[in-house]
Design a protein around this motif. Sequence first.
Motif, PDB file in Angstrom:
ATOM      1  N   GLU A 305       0.856  -1.181   0.000  1.00 46.00           N
ATOM      2  CA  GLU A 305       0.000   0.000   0.000  1.00 46.00           C
ATOM      3  C   GLU A 305       0.896   1.235   0.000  1.00 46.00           C
ATOM      4  O   GLU A 305       1.719   1.408   0.902  1.00 46.00           O
ATOM      5  N   LYS A 307       2.051   4.420   0.951  1.00 46.50           N
ATOM      6  CA  LYS A 307       1.736   5.177   2.171  1.00 46.50           C
ATOM      7  C   LYS A 307       1.511   6.663   1.922  1.00 46.50           C
ATOM      8  O   LYS A 307       1.061   7.381   2.808  1.00 46.50           O
ATOM      9  N   LEU A 311      -6.234   7.423   2.609  1.00 45.92           N
ATOM     10  CA  LEU A 311      -6.840   6.238   3.200  1.00 45.92           C
ATOM     11  C   LEU A 311      -8.291   6.114   2.747  1.00 45.92           C
ATOM     12  O   LEU A 311      -8.950   7.093   2.435  1.00 45.92           O
ATOM     13  N   ASP A 313     -11.968   3.586   3.502  1.00 45.05           N
ATOM     14  CA  ASP A 313     -12.649   2.526   4.238  1.00 45.05           C
ATOM     15  C   ASP A 313     -13.249   1.541   3.238  1.00 45.05           C
ATOM     16  O   ASP A 313     -14.167   1.876   2.484  1.00 45.05           O
ATOM     17  N   ILE A 320      -9.693  -0.260   6.820  1.00 41.90           N
ATOM     18  CA  ILE A 320      -9.196   0.986   6.230  1.00 41.90           C
ATOM     19  C   ILE A 320      -7.783   0.777   5.690  1.00 41.90           C
ATOM     20  O   ILE A 320      -6.905   0.270   6.392  1.00 41.90           O
ATOM     21  N   HIS A 321      -7.570   1.177   4.434  1.00 36.93           N
ATOM     22  CA  HIS A 321      -6.270   0.978   3.791  1.00 36.93           C
ATOM     23  C   HIS A 321      -5.965   2.154   2.870  1.00 36.93           C
ATOM     24  O   HIS A 321      -6.859   2.913   2.492  1.00 36.93           O
ATOM     25  N   HIS A 322      -4.697   2.286   2.489  1.00 37.57           N
ATOM     26  CA  HIS A 322      -4.299   3.291   1.509  1.00 37.57           C
ATOM     27  C   HIS A 322      -4.837   2.900   0.131  1.00 37.57           C
ATOM     28  O   HIS A 322      -4.870   1.722  -0.228  1.00 37.57           O
ATOM     29  N   GLN A 323      -5.229   3.901  -0.645  1.00 38.40           N
ATOM     30  CA  GLN A 323      -5.927   3.647  -1.901  1.00 38.40           C
ATOM     31  C   GLN A 323      -5.023   3.108  -3.002  1.00 38.40           C
ATOM     32  O   GLN A 323      -5.441   2.279  -3.808  1.00 38.40           O
TER      33      GLN A 323
END
Length: 338
Positions: A305, A307, A311, A313, A320-323
């Motif tokens: 991901e 960084k 972020l 959802d 929740i993660h980085h796009q």
Amino acid sequence: MMVGRCKNVVITLVVISAVFSILLYLNDKEYRRLQGVISGFKQAMERKRQEYKLSHRMLEQEITNSNNNDKHESDQMKSNHKKVHGKGKGKDDNEANGKSNRTMTPEEISALYFNSMTNITYQCMEGRRMGNPLPFDGGWNICLDVGVKPNACIVYSFGIAGDWSFDDDMAEYGCDVYSFDPFNGLQKHKRSARIWFYDIGLLDKDDDHVAPKFRREGNKTVKCRTLSSIKKMLHHEEKNIDVLKMDIESDELKVLPQLLKNGVLGNIKQLDLEVHPPGKAYLRINEMFKTLKQEFGFKLWFVNENKYSPLQDYGPSAGIHHQLLELALVNTKFLNKK
């Protein structure tokens, strides 16, 4: 004699004072240099954040327009489906997790997308990081299991900006590296003994007048080519490409369907790419990667991901993660050809 000693003491003090002043100057200079590096890094990250927001808005608009067409086609297909199977009797062919696409919530669809895109299916026996180390941007992971041999390997690197760390490391490993970027202000040249640069972009069609996406790139149009056209230009039509790296600012969503259609991926040993969020077309990109894996034999072995991306959802089952997702896939048909 006393005067001589005093004189020596004074000289010693002067020398110590001078040395101390020099050290203070050097430390201050180093401090200022580090401050400049940090400041430059912050500015670069802010530029990238702004560019990402602009790219994402453009992509959302493009996908929204495309989805309007898809909705019309989908309604027609549903109507035909009911005529064949009877009202309320037919099943959706794209069922996922036991639920039809027609009844899945946006959260369920986005969770399906993230879980599918990050599902590791191959354990690389010999993987390496080329370029900047994690968590910094610009580096990419490659898997040597598919026979990436020094002095006999070819790398296509699309999307350079000002970061040559991946290309330089691949060249140092012993690969011939062909680097492409139409927007970084450089013209065609040979960077080193094993790196050739071309001011050409990768797209799903040949076009000599592609407009830039970002304001910093000016108003000048650039030349873009398909992967097949670039392989022909470099006389690589019959050659295998050991690494195809794509960091092309959401254009991968245009390029991938074209690569799947013309079959050129059959001669690619591994694919490294950054995937931007597909807006509302999560299911479509899922299908693209499903085709990539099932028809061309690619398996996912590494995910990172980015960084520096926002972020998102992805729902209660994904979190929740980085796009921005940086993916590394190997073509399994080359595993026994080391």
